[in-house]
Design an enzyme around this catalytic site. Sequence first.
Site, short mmCIF file in Angstrom:
data_model
loop_
_atom_site.label_atom_id
_atom_site.label_comp_id
_atom_site.label_asym_id
_atom_site.label_seq_id
_atom_site.Cartn_x
_atom_site.Cartn_y
_atom_site.Cartn_z
N LYS A 122 0.85 -1.20 0.00
CA LYS A 122 0.00 0.00 0.00
C LYS A 122 0.89 1.24 0.00
O LYS A 122 2.06 1.16 0.34
CB LYS A 122 -0.97 0.01 1.17
CG LYS A 122 -0.37 0.34 2.51
CD LYS A 122 -1.42 0.68 3.55
CE LYS A 122 -2.42 -0.42 3.81
NZ LYS A 122 -3.09 -0.32 5.11
N LYS A 142 -7.18 -6.35 -0.59
CA LYS A 142 -7.90 -5.66 0.50
C LYS A 142 -8.61 -4.45 -0.08
O LYS A 142 -8.03 -3.71 -0.87
CB LYS A 142 -6.90 -5.19 1.56
CG LYS A 142 -6.23 -6.31 2.34
CD LYS A 142 -5.02 -5.82 3.10
CE LYS A 142 -5.34 -4.76 4.12
NZ LYS A 142 -4.11 -4.15 4.69
O1 LIG Z 1 -2.85 -2.75 7.16
C1 LIG Z 1 -2.24 -2.23 8.11
C2 LIG Z 1 -1.91 -0.79 8.08
O2 LIG Z 1 -1.05 -0.48 7.02
C3 LIG Z 1 -1.47 -0.27 9.36
O3 LIG Z 1 -0.89 1.03 9.24
P1 LIG Z 1 -0.56 1.85 10.56
O4 LIG Z 1 0.09 0.89 11.52
O5 LIG Z 1 0.37 2.93 10.13
O6 LIG Z 1 -1.87 2.35 11.06
#
Ligand SMILES: O=C[C@H](O)COP(=O)(O)O
Length: 233
Positions: A38, A89
Amino acid sequence: MSASPAQATPLPRLLVSVRDPAEAEAARLAGVDLVDAKDPERGALGALDTRTVREIVARVSGGAVTSAVAEPTPRDVAAMAASGVDWVKTGIGPAPRGDGAALAALAAAAPGRLIAVLFAEDGPAAALVPHLAEAGFAGAMIDTAGKRGARLPDLAAPADLAAFTAACRDNGLMSGLAGSLRVIDIPSLSAYAPDYLGFRGGLCRDFDRRNGIDPLRVAEALRALRPSRRDAA
Ligand SMILES: O=C[C@H](O)COP(=O)(O)O
Protein backbone atom coordinates in the site's frame (compact mmCIF):
# COMPACT_ATOMS: atom_id res chain seq x y z
CA MET A 1 -9.05 -33.01 29.23
CA SER A 2 -9.56 -29.48 27.91
CA ALA A 3 -6.65 -27.38 26.63
CA SER A 4 -5.45 -24.47 28.76
CA PRO A 5 -6.43 -20.99 27.49
CA ALA A 6 -2.80 -20.35 26.46
CA GLN A 7 -2.81 -23.48 24.31
CA ALA A 8 -6.26 -22.79 22.92
CA THR A 9 -5.48 -19.27 21.65
CA PRO A 10 -3.04 -19.26 18.74
CA LEU A 11 -0.88 -16.16 18.44
CA PRO A 12 -1.65 -13.86 15.51
CA ARG A 13 0.66 -13.57 12.55
CA LEU A 14 2.42 -10.36 11.56
CA LEU A 15 1.19 -8.23 8.65
CA VAL A 16 3.46 -5.35 7.63
CA SER A 17 2.50 -2.79 5.00
CA VAL A 18 5.22 -1.95 2.46
CA ARG A 19 5.34 0.62 -0.29
CA ASP A 20 7.90 -0.75 -2.74
CA PRO A 21 9.86 -3.87 -3.71
CA ALA A 22 12.86 -2.95 -1.53
CA GLU A 23 10.70 -2.71 1.59
CA ALA A 24 8.96 -5.93 0.57
CA GLU A 25 12.23 -7.80 0.37
CA ALA A 26 13.37 -6.40 3.71
CA ALA A 27 10.09 -7.49 5.29
CA ARG A 28 10.40 -10.98 3.82
CA LEU A 29 13.97 -11.33 5.02
CA ALA A 30 12.92 -10.17 8.50
CA GLY A 31 10.41 -13.03 8.62
CA VAL A 32 7.14 -11.12 8.27
CA ASP A 33 4.18 -13.45 7.68
CA LEU A 34 2.17 -11.21 5.37
CA VAL A 35 3.65 -8.48 3.16
CA ASP A 36 0.92 -5.95 2.42
CA ALA A 37 1.35 -3.50 -0.47
CA LYS A 38 0.00 0.00 0.00
CA ASP A 39 1.03 3.62 -0.41
CA PRO A 40 1.53 5.09 3.08
CA GLU A 41 1.59 8.62 1.65
CA ARG A 42 -2.09 8.25 0.77
CA GLY A 43 -3.75 7.43 4.05
CA ALA A 44 -5.12 4.18 5.35
CA LEU A 45 -5.98 2.60 2.01
CA GLY A 46 -3.74 4.13 -0.62
CA ALA A 47 -3.55 1.70 -3.53
CA LEU A 48 -0.24 1.22 -5.33
CA ASP A 49 -0.28 0.76 -9.10
CA THR A 50 -0.53 -2.85 -10.27
CA ARG A 51 2.93 -2.77 -11.83
CA THR A 52 4.54 -1.95 -8.48
CA VAL A 53 2.47 -4.67 -6.82
CA ARG A 54 3.66 -7.21 -9.40
CA GLU A 55 7.25 -6.25 -8.57
CA ILE A 56 6.52 -6.59 -4.86
CA VAL A 57 5.03 -10.06 -5.38
CA ALA A 58 8.07 -11.06 -7.43
CA ARG A 59 10.46 -9.77 -4.74
CA VAL A 60 8.61 -11.61 -1.96
CA SER A 61 8.94 -14.66 -4.19
CA GLY A 62 6.72 -16.94 -2.14
CA GLY A 63 8.63 -16.21 1.07
CA ALA A 64 5.54 -14.70 2.69
CA VAL A 65 1.86 -14.30 2.00
CA THR A 66 1.08 -11.11 0.07
CA SER A 67 -1.80 -8.65 -0.04
CA ALA A 68 -2.48 -5.36 -1.79
CA VAL A 69 -5.00 -2.58 -1.42
CA ALA A 70 -7.42 -1.86 -4.28
CA GLU A 71 -10.01 0.85 -4.71
CA PRO A 72 -13.51 -0.49 -3.87
CA THR A 73 -14.75 -1.10 -7.41
CA PRO A 74 -15.04 -4.51 -9.08
CA ARG A 75 -12.76 -3.31 -11.88
CA ASP A 76 -9.98 -2.18 -9.53
CA VAL A 77 -10.31 -5.28 -7.36
CA ALA A 78 -10.08 -7.57 -10.43
CA ALA A 79 -7.05 -5.69 -11.77
CA MET A 80 -5.26 -6.01 -8.44
CA ALA A 81 -6.16 -9.71 -8.18
CA ALA A 82 -4.54 -10.22 -11.60
CA SER A 83 -1.24 -8.86 -10.21
CA GLY A 84 -0.63 -12.24 -8.59
CA VAL A 85 -1.04 -11.07 -5.02
CA ASP A 86 -2.53 -13.64 -2.63
CA TRP A 87 -5.17 -11.37 -1.05
CA VAL A 88 -6.79 -8.15 -2.19
CA LYS A 89 -7.90 -5.66 0.50
CA THR A 90 -10.54 -3.06 -0.13
CA GLY A 91 -12.25 -0.51 2.08
CA ILE A 92 -15.89 -0.94 2.95
CA GLY A 93 -17.21 2.36 4.23
CA PRO A 94 -20.64 2.93 5.76
CA ALA A 95 -22.40 3.32 2.38
CA PRO A 96 -22.16 -0.18 0.86
CA ARG A 97 -22.49 -1.96 4.19
CA GLY A 98 -26.15 -2.74 3.76
CA ASP A 99 -25.96 -3.33 0.01
CA GLY A 100 -25.54 -7.09 -0.42
CA ALA A 101 -25.44 -6.89 -4.23
CA ALA A 102 -22.62 -4.32 -4.18
CA LEU A 103 -20.65 -6.43 -1.69
CA ALA A 104 -21.18 -9.57 -3.79
CA ALA A 105 -20.02 -7.76 -6.94
CA LEU A 106 -16.80 -6.76 -5.19
CA ALA A 107 -16.19 -10.25 -3.84
CA ALA A 108 -16.83 -11.81 -7.25
CA ALA A 109 -14.03 -9.71 -8.69
CA ALA A 110 -11.46 -11.63 -6.61
CA PRO A 111 -13.13 -14.96 -5.79
CA GLY A 112 -12.02 -16.30 -2.41
CA ARG A 113 -9.31 -13.64 -2.12
CA LEU A 114 -11.03 -10.41 -1.04
CA ILE A 115 -10.54 -8.93 2.42
CA ALA A 116 -12.88 -6.18 3.63
CA VAL A 117 -11.20 -3.34 5.51
CA LEU A 118 -13.59 -1.72 7.98
CA PHE A 119 -12.76 1.47 9.80
CA ALA A 120 -12.92 1.67 13.57
CA GLU A 121 -14.27 5.20 13.20
CA ASP A 122 -17.44 3.74 11.61
CA GLY A 123 -18.39 1.91 14.79
CA PRO A 124 -18.71 -1.76 15.78
CA ALA A 125 -18.17 -4.16 12.88
CA ALA A 126 -19.30 -7.57 14.11
CA ALA A 127 -22.84 -7.30 12.72
CA LEU A 128 -21.47 -6.80 9.20
CA VAL A 129 -19.37 -9.98 9.23
CA PRO A 130 -22.16 -12.46 8.31
CA HIS A 131 -23.09 -10.23 5.35
CA LEU A 132 -19.48 -10.19 4.18
CA ALA A 133 -19.33 -13.97 4.42
CA GLU A 134 -22.58 -14.33 2.53
CA ALA A 135 -21.30 -11.97 -0.18
CA GLY A 136 -18.19 -14.12 -0.64
CA PHE A 137 -15.48 -12.20 1.17
CA ALA A 138 -12.56 -14.27 2.45
CA GLY A 139 -11.73 -12.09 5.43
CA ALA A 140 -12.20 -8.83 7.27
CA MET A 141 -9.87 -6.40 9.00
CA ILE A 142 -10.49 -3.44 11.23
CA ASP A 143 -8.13 -0.49 10.66
CA THR A 144 -8.27 3.19 11.51
CA ALA A 145 -9.05 5.71 8.77
CA GLY A 146 -7.17 8.50 10.52
CA LYS A 147 -3.43 8.01 10.78
CA ARG A 148 -2.41 11.00 12.84
CA GLY A 149 -4.42 10.67 16.00
CA ALA A 150 -6.35 7.95 17.76
CA ARG A 151 -5.10 4.39 17.56
CA LEU A 152 -7.24 1.26 17.33
CA PRO A 153 -7.20 0.61 21.11
CA ASP A 154 -8.43 4.19 21.63
CA LEU A 155 -11.30 3.87 19.15
CA ALA A 156 -12.66 0.35 19.59
CA ALA A 157 -13.99 -1.07 22.82
CA PRO A 158 -12.53 -4.43 23.89
CA ALA A 159 -15.99 -6.04 23.69
CA ASP A 160 -16.37 -4.86 20.08
CA LEU A 161 -12.98 -6.23 19.05
CA ALA A 162 -13.75 -9.55 20.73
CA ALA A 163 -17.16 -9.69 19.02
CA PHE A 164 -15.57 -8.91 15.64
CA THR A 165 -12.94 -11.64 15.75
CA ALA A 166 -15.47 -14.12 17.13
CA ALA A 167 -17.87 -13.28 14.29
CA CYS A 168 -15.08 -13.83 11.77
CA ARG A 169 -14.28 -17.23 13.26
CA ASP A 170 -17.95 -18.20 13.37
CA ASN A 171 -18.41 -17.22 9.72
CA GLY A 172 -15.19 -18.77 8.43
CA LEU A 173 -13.48 -15.46 7.65
CA MET A 174 -9.85 -14.62 8.21
CA SER A 175 -9.58 -11.68 10.65
CA GLY A 176 -7.13 -8.85 11.22
CA LEU A 177 -6.71 -5.86 13.52
CA ALA A 178 -4.67 -2.74 12.71
CA GLY A 179 -4.58 0.99 13.30
CA SER A 180 -1.39 2.76 14.44
CA LEU A 181 -0.51 -0.25 16.57
CA ARG A 182 2.69 -0.44 18.59
CA VAL A 183 4.55 -3.58 19.65
CA ILE A 184 3.30 -2.95 23.18
CA ASP A 185 -0.28 -3.58 21.94
CA ILE A 186 0.49 -7.15 20.87
CA PRO A 187 -0.30 -8.98 24.14
CA SER A 188 -3.65 -7.28 24.71
CA LEU A 189 -4.83 -7.57 21.08
CA SER A 190 -3.62 -11.17 20.80
CA ALA A 191 -6.22 -12.05 23.42
CA TYR A 192 -8.90 -11.57 20.76
CA ALA A 193 -7.18 -14.19 18.60
CA PRO A 194 -7.20 -12.36 15.26
CA ASP A 195 -5.40 -14.20 12.46
CA TYR A 196 -3.23 -11.12 11.81
CA LEU A 197 -2.08 -7.95 13.55
CA GLY A 198 -1.26 -5.25 10.98
CA PHE A 199 1.47 -2.65 11.32
CA ARG A 200 3.07 0.20 9.42
CA GLY A 201 3.80 3.33 11.46
CA GLY A 202 4.61 1.45 14.66
CA LEU A 203 7.46 -0.37 12.89
CA CYS A 204 8.81 2.67 11.00
CA ARG A 205 11.61 5.02 11.94
CA ASP A 206 10.37 7.68 14.37
CA PHE A 207 6.99 5.87 14.34
CA ASP A 208 6.16 7.79 11.17
CA ARG A 209 4.43 5.56 8.61
CA ARG A 210 5.89 7.64 5.77
CA ASN A 211 9.42 6.76 6.86
CA GLY A 212 11.06 3.46 6.05
CA ILE A 213 10.48 0.29 8.04
CA ASP A 214 12.92 -0.26 10.91
CA PRO A 215 14.07 -3.92 10.83
CA LEU A 216 14.82 -3.84 14.56
CA ARG A 217 11.20 -2.94 15.30
CA VAL A 218 10.02 -5.75 13.00
CA ALA A 219 12.23 -8.17 14.91
CA GLU A 220 10.79 -6.86 18.18
CA ALA A 221 7.24 -7.47 16.90
CA LEU A 222 8.13 -10.98 15.78
CA ARG A 223 9.63 -11.76 19.19
CA ALA A 224 6.40 -10.60 20.83
CA LEU A 225 4.32 -12.72 18.47
CA ARG A 226 6.53 -15.80 18.55
CA PRO A 227 7.96 -15.89 22.06
CA SER A 228 8.92 -19.55 21.87
CA ARG A 229 10.36 -19.59 18.36
CA ARG A 230 14.11 -19.33 17.98
CA ASP A 231 13.82 -17.98 14.43
CA ALA A 232 12.22 -14.78 15.74
CA ALA A 233 15.33 -13.90 17.75
O1 LIG B 1 -2.85 -2.75 7.16
C1 LIG B 1 -2.24 -2.23 8.11
C2 LIG B 1 -1.91 -0.79 8.08
O2 LIG B 1 -1.05 -0.48 7.02
C3 LIG B 1 -1.47 -0.27 9.36
O3 LIG B 1 -0.89 1.03 9.24
P1 LIG B 1 -0.56 1.85 10.56
O4 LIG B 1 0.09 0.89 11.52
O5 LIG B 1 0.37 2.93 10.13
O6 LIG B 1 -1.87 2.35 11.06
